[in-house]
Design an enzyme around this catalytic site. Structure first.
Site, mmCIF file in Angstrom:
data_model
loop_
_atom_site.group_PDB
_atom_site.id
_atom_site.type_symbol
_atom_site.label_atom_id
_atom_site.label_comp_id
_atom_site.label_asym_id
_atom_site.label_seq_id
_atom_site.Cartn_x
_atom_site.Cartn_y
_atom_site.Cartn_z
ATOM 1 N N GLU A 56 0.822 -1.211 0.000
ATOM 2 C CA GLU A 56 0.000 0.000 0.000
ATOM 3 C C GLU A 56 0.855 1.260 0.000
ATOM 4 O O GLU A 56 1.972 1.269 0.528
ATOM 5 C CB GLU A 56 -0.901 0.019 1.247
ATOM 6 C CG GLU A 56 -1.843 -1.156 1.326
ATOM 7 C CD GLU A 56 -2.514 -1.269 2.676
ATOM 8 O OE1 GLU A 56 -3.634 -1.815 2.729
ATOM 9 O OE2 GLU A 56 -1.919 -0.841 3.695
ATOM 10 N N ASP A 228 -7.739 -4.810 8.481
ATOM 11 C CA ASP A 228 -7.325 -3.549 7.864
ATOM 12 C C ASP A 228 -7.221 -3.629 6.350
ATOM 13 O O ASP A 228 -6.509 -2.843 5.731
ATOM 14 C CB ASP A 228 -5.994 -3.090 8.449
ATOM 15 C CG ASP A 228 -4.881 -4.128 8.259
ATOM 16 O OD1 ASP A 228 -5.143 -5.177 7.639
ATOM 17 O OD2 ASP A 228 -3.752 -3.884 8.729
#
Length: 349
Positions: A56, A228
């Protein structure tokens, strides 16, 4: 030049400060930045998923500084001797784009996650909370325990992990550095029974049900950290229905958090509104509150700013030429061997 903080420099900063003091100062800085929420240009992180994990990029900026973090999440990494989470980040000037700081963020991510958890709990948990159940005893667990001890006065930590070696590690570390009473539980249910605060920080890459509705008691505060990313959760959906739910950045949490399991109109409140007094936090001592924490780029911005400040004050880290220093900012070719030869020829002529 750009200040470079590698792992050894960050460890020196943390050790010189002390972990509890570092967490406390970082939590104060996080609260200040959350209360400036409207000043930030915000977006959900950009994620690249594979069957083994996720990589990410997490950007955010205000009028003065831009920050981003590169971070991964690969739960199987520990089998090959690598951390589940690895990260680094950059802090740059908005006016020029010049990178002023390049820093490790693997250790820092654990610190900022714990500081965020405790900062949120101060706003949402019962003020008389003294016991914490800590489910998942991996890399982030010690930081969570120390943050809740330092910021909320937690006195007892009940610990459980499906890997007993992880719990051994946690107990060994906490016994050596805190006066906390540490209780080893034989199951999740045993750990959370009677706990004031429950933190789940597991790494399983899938739909888990670490907490089920029958485990939830009146007045609990739940700090759900491990879920998450899309398809990765820790709580049974029924837990959400028993709690008042708070999030960091709703557009991101709808995709990545525990609330990905419920309808798009399921009510949540963003934490910054509670801190500013725009919406209430806990409304009664019997209410169940839940912080659905997925991690947001603003937390890394705060951590990078804090690291930059104390590293500069203490002269820690080193200056590196991350971008060229040019006598003529239009002459990039002049850095190359061919460019230097051309300059010599011009002078000789």
């Amino acid at each position: 030049m750009t200040r470079f903080i590698d792992v050894h420099s960050l460890v020196r900063l943390v050790d010189e400060t002390g972990v509890p003091q570092f967490l406390t100062a970082l939590a104060d800085a996080l609260r200040d930045d959350f209360m400036r929420w409207r000043e930030f240009d915000k977006k959900a992180r950009v994620a690249s998923h594979s069957h083994l994990g996720v990589i990410e990029l997490m950007p955010v900026a205000d009028d003065g500084a831009y920050a981003f973090k590169y971070v991964n999440g690969h739960p199987h990494n520990t089998a090959v001797g690598l951390p589940t989470v690895m990260a680094f980040g950059v802090l740059a000037e908005v006016d020029t784009g010049y990178p002023v700081l390049l820093s490790e963020l693997t250790l820092t991510t654990a610190l900022r996650t714990a500081a965020t958890s405790a900062m949120a709990a101060k706003a949402l948990a019962r003020p008389d909370s003294r016991s914490l159940a800590l489910i998942g005893n991996g890399s982030q667990s010690e930081f969570q325990a120390l943050a809740f001890h330092a910021l909320l006065g937690i006195e007892e930590v009940r610990v459980y992990d499906i890997d007993p070696h992880a719990t051994d590690k946690l107990v060994r570390h906490l016994s050596a550095c805190t006066p906390l009473e540490i209780v080893r539980a034989r199951s999740v249910a045993e750990a959370v029974r009677g706990a004031d605060i429950v933190t789940t920080v597991t790494a399983y890459q899938g739909r888990a049900t670490v907490l089920t509705p029958d485990m939830i008691e009146p007045g609990m505060h739940i700090n759900a950290v491990g879920g998450d990313s899309p398809g990765k959760t820790e709580l049974h959906p029924g837990v959400l229905g028993k709690a008042r739910v708070f999030v960091e950045y709703e557009p991101q949490t709808r995709v990545e958090g525990e609330i990905q399991q419920v309808a798009a109109d399921f009510p949540v409140s963003e934490l910054w509104r509670v801190l500013l007094g725009e919406v209430p936090g806990r409304e009664s001592s019997a209410q169940v509150t839940l912080f659905d924490s997925v991690g947001f780029a603003l937390e890394d911005y705060t951590a990078l700013r804090y690291i930059q400040r104390i590293a500069t004050e203490r002269g820690i880290g080193r200056q590196i030429a991350l971008v060229p220093e040019l006598d003529d900012p239009k002459d990039l070719f002049g850095l190359t061997a061919s460019g230097r030869r051309r300059a010599v020829l011009r002078r000789a002529a």
